[in-house]
Design a protein around this motif. Sequence first.
Motif, PDB file in Angstrom:
ATOM      1  N   GLY A 174       0.818  -1.203   0.000  1.00 22.15           N
ATOM      2  CA  GLY A 174       0.000   0.000   0.000  1.00 22.15           C
ATOM      3  C   GLY A 174       0.854   1.256   0.000  1.00 22.15           C
ATOM      4  N   VAL A 175       0.199   2.384  -0.243  1.00 21.62           N
ATOM      5  CA  VAL A 175       0.869   3.678  -0.123  1.00 21.62           C
ATOM      6  C   VAL A 175       1.084   3.954   1.359  1.00 21.62           C
ATOM      7  CG1 VAL A 175       0.645   6.155  -0.521  1.00 21.62           C
ATOM      8  CG2 VAL A 175      -0.125   4.526  -2.273  1.00 21.62           C
ATOM      9  N   ARG A 176       2.315   4.230   1.753  1.00 16.87           N
ATOM     10  CA  ARG A 176       2.680   4.388   3.159  1.00 16.87           C
ATOM     11  C   ARG A 176       2.987   5.849   3.472  1.00 16.87           C
ATOM     12  NH1 ARG A 176       7.075   4.606   6.554  1.00 16.87           N
ATOM     13  NH2 ARG A 176       7.065   3.248   8.406  1.00 16.87           N
ATOM     14  N   ALA A 177       2.537   6.282   4.644  1.00 15.29           N
ATOM     15  CA  ALA A 177       2.814   7.656   5.064  1.00 15.29           C
ATOM     16  C   ALA A 177       2.938   7.705   6.574  1.00 15.29           C
ATOM     17  CB  ALA A 177       1.705   8.593   4.596  1.00 15.29           C
TER      18      ALA A 177
ATOM     19  N   THR B  70      -2.550   5.590  14.574  1.00 13.80           N
ATOM     20  CA  THR B  70      -1.224   5.071  14.901  1.00 13.80           C
ATOM     21  C   THR B  70      -0.386   4.902  13.635  1.00 13.80           C
ATOM     22  OG1 THR B  70      -2.224   3.851  16.750  1.00 13.80           O
ATOM     23  CG2 THR B  70       0.019   3.228  16.090  1.00 13.80           C
ATOM     24  N   ALA B  71       0.630   5.738  13.503  1.00 11.63           N
ATOM     25  CA  ALA B  71       1.492   5.679  12.322  1.00 11.63           C
ATOM     26  C   ALA B  71       2.339   4.406  12.341  1.00 11.63           C
ATOM     27  CB  ALA B  71       2.394   6.912  12.291  1.00 11.63           C
ATOM     28  N   PRO B  72       2.778   3.966  11.147  1.00 11.51           N
ATOM     29  CA  PRO B  72       2.500   4.535   9.826  1.00 11.51           C
ATOM     30  C   PRO B  72       1.098   4.193   9.344  1.00 11.51           C
ATOM     31  CG  PRO B  72       3.871   2.591   9.602  1.00 11.51           C
ATOM     32  CD  PRO B  72       3.744   2.843  11.073  1.00 11.51           C
ATOM     33  N   PHE B  73       0.641   4.987   8.367  1.00 11.89           N
ATOM     34  CA  PHE B  73      -0.687   4.823   7.785  1.00 11.89           C
ATOM     35  C   PHE B  73      -0.545   4.264   6.365  1.00 11.89           C
ATOM     36  CE2 PHE B  73      -0.676   8.306  10.814  1.00 11.89           C
ATOM     37  CZ  PHE B  73      -1.718   7.962  11.659  1.00 11.89           C
ATOM     38  N   TYR B  74      -1.597   3.568   5.919  1.00 11.62           N
ATOM     39  CA  TYR B  74      -1.539   2.930   4.598  1.00 11.62           C
ATOM     40  C   TYR B  74      -2.833   3.186   3.836  1.00 11.62           C
ATOM     41  CZ  TYR B  74       2.317   0.347   6.736  1.00 11.62           C
ATOM     42  OH  TYR B  74       3.484   0.013   7.385  1.00 11.62           O
ATOM     43  N   GLY B  75      -2.701   3.335   2.529  1.00  4.46           N
ATOM     44  CA  GLY B  75      -3.855   3.509   1.661  1.00  4.46           C
ATOM     45  C   GLY B  75      -3.751   2.615   0.441  1.00  4.46           C
ATOM     46  N   TYR B  76      -4.893   2.006   0.063  1.00  4.59           N
ATOM     47  CA  TYR B  76      -4.942   1.131  -1.106  1.00  4.59           C
ATOM     48  C   TYR B  76      -6.036   1.635  -2.044  1.00  4.59           C
ATOM     49  CZ  TYR B  76      -2.307  -2.185   1.806  1.00  4.59           C
ATOM     50  OH  TYR B  76      -1.373  -2.776   2.620  1.00  4.59           O
ATOM     51  N   ALA B  77      -5.681   1.977  -3.262  1.00  2.00           N
ATOM     52  CA  ALA B  77      -6.683   2.379  -4.252  1.00  2.00           C
ATOM     53  C   ALA B  77      -7.447   1.151  -4.722  1.00  2.00           C
ATOM     54  CB  ALA B  77      -6.011   3.071  -5.432  1.00  2.00           C
ATOM     55  N   LEU B  78      -8.773   1.288  -4.838  1.00  2.00           N
ATOM     56  CA  LEU B  78      -9.662   0.174  -5.181  1.00  2.00           C
ATOM     57  C   LEU B  78     -10.430   0.457  -6.469  1.00  2.00           C
ATOM     58  CD1 LEU B  78     -11.323  -0.232  -1.655  1.00  2.00           C
ATOM     59  CD2 LEU B  78      -9.325  -1.473  -2.518  1.00  2.00           C
TER      60      LEU B  78
END
Length: 488
Positions: A326-329, A388-396
Amino acid sequence: MQSPTMDADVLVIGGGNAALCAALMAREAGARVLLLESAPRDWRGGNSAHTRNLRCMHDAPQDVLVDAYPEEEYWQDLLKVTGGITDEHLARLVIRHSSACRPWMRRHGVRFQPALAGTLHVARTNAFFMGGGKALVNAYYRSAQALGVQVRYDSPVDRLDIEDGQFQAAWVQGQRITAKTCVLAAGGFESNREWLREAWGQNARGEWPADNFLIRGTAFNRGVLLKHLLDDHGADRIGDPTQAHMVAIDARAPLYDGGICTRIDCVSLGVVVNREARRFYDEGEDFWPKRYAVWGRLVAQQPGQIGYSIIDSKAIGRFMPPVFPGVRADSLPELAQKLGLDETTFMQTLTDYNRACRVGRFDHTVLDDCHTENLAPPKTHWARPIDTAPFYGYALKPGVTFTYLGLQTDDTAAVRFAGRPSRNLFVAGEMMAGNVLGKGYTAGVGMSIGTAFGRIAGANAALAAKQQKAQSLQALTATEMKANHVIA
């Protein structure tokens, strides 16, 4: 006088689970069987090659299945996901069949294994194939070959000769193939982009949603025979052309054949926002195996047909990891920027959600008491602040597995014309799944439908072929006796 020569007693059109079950059953009954698979040998098996398990009714623990999963519970699970849009008689037929089919499957080389970590939610309800769907398909093809089933690859059927609802012949690249009976198991129309566009149309935003659909399975399910039966021969239809087994999958997945590994299974552990950075559905409505298939349709209804699954580090290790990272931030504003979402709206959405969380005893294996209050849409279970970091995002994006528009049938698996069942044309698998699945999905039920109706169709096709042969012999004998009498 001799009866006309037939290419086979039973012709099976298709090459996946339902078709193979039909071919094996017909061959076991003594019929000469010819199976036509439109795909090349290396791509045989249709969507079945991407499957993992079979949903099974059982009243007590059975080898790889734990506890019990009785008929009524199975039925209630199916009733819930379909919203009542199902034929109860046929659904219960599938359910009961699922309790008795595995010994037969084993005889044809299929092996089962216990559920692995990450799939424990279905350890009680679903039997997993050792080696997955590809191993199941290969086992069936080996068994078919050993039994003498003829198989032809690269053999797409483009039309059928049908008279008064009775099958006469199939056409493959200009060749006419005859048989006493026929089983249709050639899949839905999910890889036919033009038909998907026609079904889904244009939305109020001027978009053509189907243009953004990915196809989780085979590129060969174009629905040619389905459209031919419905439009040219007037076969009875069932189902909504926009309804399908549609999953929210990784937006980076390939156009075809991404299969199970493209799924994003962390939805229930976080939140999902659309392109406008707003939530649009309850991520904790029910266990993931019962609700994962609603998310493809939900994303298809969003702007640009895209969504974003957002989690924090607390979710890591609690779901099957996807193929692509996933995209990590390190912060939520940074994650919004990396995903290309409006930061202000995104932060307001996450702030509202975090504030609404009422955390009790978190337990992802049960319908726990972690929920939101005074939030629309709510999150009913597993609601914890994303903090709670890190955070993740997944495009669907929407990933279509198979479509539900199909041929109406009955418990004999016969294709129906103007309410009358054909005597020698049968259907199984995705081409009739809409009789049981009006909408929605629950894990493994597609294989249950294909296995049940594949076996029913194969057995009945063999029986009909035998009866037709007996009638032909009687007619031939009568003709010869009459001729001999005239000569005498």
